[in-house]
Design an enzyme around this catalytic site. Sequence first.
Site, PDB file in Angstrom:
ATOM      1  N   ARG A 292       0.860  -1.181   0.000  1.00  0.00           N
ATOM      2  CA  ARG A 292       0.000   0.000   0.000  1.00  0.00           C
ATOM      3  C   ARG A 292       0.901   1.238   0.000  1.00  0.00           C
ATOM      4  NH1 ARG A 292      -1.972   0.523   5.434  1.00  0.00           N
ATOM      5  NH2 ARG A 292      -0.578   2.303   5.566  1.00  0.00           N
ATOM      6  N   HIS A 296      -3.158   4.510   5.028  1.00  0.00           N
ATOM      7  CA  HIS A 296      -4.329   3.641   5.170  1.00  0.00           C
ATOM      8  C   HIS A 296      -5.588   4.341   4.646  1.00  0.00           C
ATOM      9  CE1 HIS A 296      -7.154   0.812   6.892  1.00  0.00           C
ATOM     10  NE2 HIS A 296      -7.725   1.773   7.587  1.00  0.00           N
ATOM     11  N   TYR A 305       4.837   4.852  11.159  1.00  0.00           N
ATOM     12  CA  TYR A 305       5.109   3.433  11.354  1.00  0.00           C
ATOM     13  C   TYR A 305       5.890   2.784  10.212  1.00  0.00           C
ATOM     14  CZ  TYR A 305       0.714   3.234   8.648  1.00  0.00           C
ATOM     15  OH  TYR A 305      -0.267   3.425   7.706  1.00  0.00           O
TER      16      TYR A 305
END
Length: 396
Positions: A292, A296, A305
């Site tokens: 990805r 998100h 992260y």
Amino acid sequence: MARLSPPSPAAAGPAKRSARPAPKPPEAAGSGHTPPPGWHARIDPAPLLPEPEPYRLLGTPAARDLDPALLRRLYEELVRGRRYNRQATALTQQGRLAVYPSSTGQEACQVAAALALRPQDWLFPSYRDTLAVVARGVDPVQALTLLRGDWHTGYDPRARHVAPLCTPLATQLPHAVGLAHAARLAGDDTVALAMVGDGGTSEGDFHEALNFAAVWRAPVVFLIQNNGFAISVPLEKQTAAPSLAHKAVGYGMPGRLVDGNDAPAVHQVLTEAIERAAAGGGPTLVEAVTYRIDAHTNADDATRYRDAAEVEAWCAHDPIDLLERELRDRNLIDDAESKAVADGAEALAARLREEMNADPVLDPMELFDHVYAEQTTQLREQAAQLRAELDAEEDR
């Protein structure tokens, strides 16, 4: 489990399936001990094991045998999908969408899934699978209606055999199994393809769906898009399995492992799984290793992260670039044709901007439509309450 990284060149070419012999129980010499009465391995696990490395086609000799028409169609849909992602993300930033879970970097999984299905088959998407919904033939604007917050779904699921985009994690999987099992009982030639992210494999619905599908030999294909993160939780904190595809063995179905950025490879693996299901062979679990690229959703800060170097490594394994390189190497596309595809994608983006920037005319009472064939007592009471509130607003 190692962190997710792009498939290495060593994985190139049609990988042979593992054929390890089943382990034999140790012999207890002279002890007189024997296995429990009647025990035997119910099935040989070796044929169920996935590939040792993600299966690939692009950049291998096998790519020369791929259908040029299929490669062009995949390329066109990938380019459209990338532009769709970017435009929908921009509309979210402008307040025209409530949320948009981008699938930039994962386009090959979604396009290949939609194109592998036959007209009579069903697609069960998750909330991130808008591109698969559009590639299946759903109107691009209607596909965004749910994410705009205007209606339950925005399209008729029966028209293109596409279930509603599913926001709760993995709850679409038991639905897919139920439809596939019902079709099998009715004698219908129908296969369900259910899409889920790696985070969804940690849900109980995932286990229940795979267990029922295997026991019932339901004609269903499960496609895991392993993009490395469940929001911010990396894969190694979700599972200790060698791969997500290995989970298939515990349920008694084949597992397949494929490079999720290699569109023809994903299409081939899914087509084989669909054909197997349609022939009565039962379910298959496919893990597509992808990434990805975007956050998100628009509400997420991915820099908290993961680092930029990881993203850059995957950008070098971009699904559009991989496919375009193959097309150009085989002289199947030139600059003019590439521009025509890009122009078509821009026309799609322009339509999205125009129609999504128009204020919709909504009837709040439609909230109660199409929930049940016959409204429950509670729904009728709630509808009456809302009707009274709306009438009071008009009288002010």
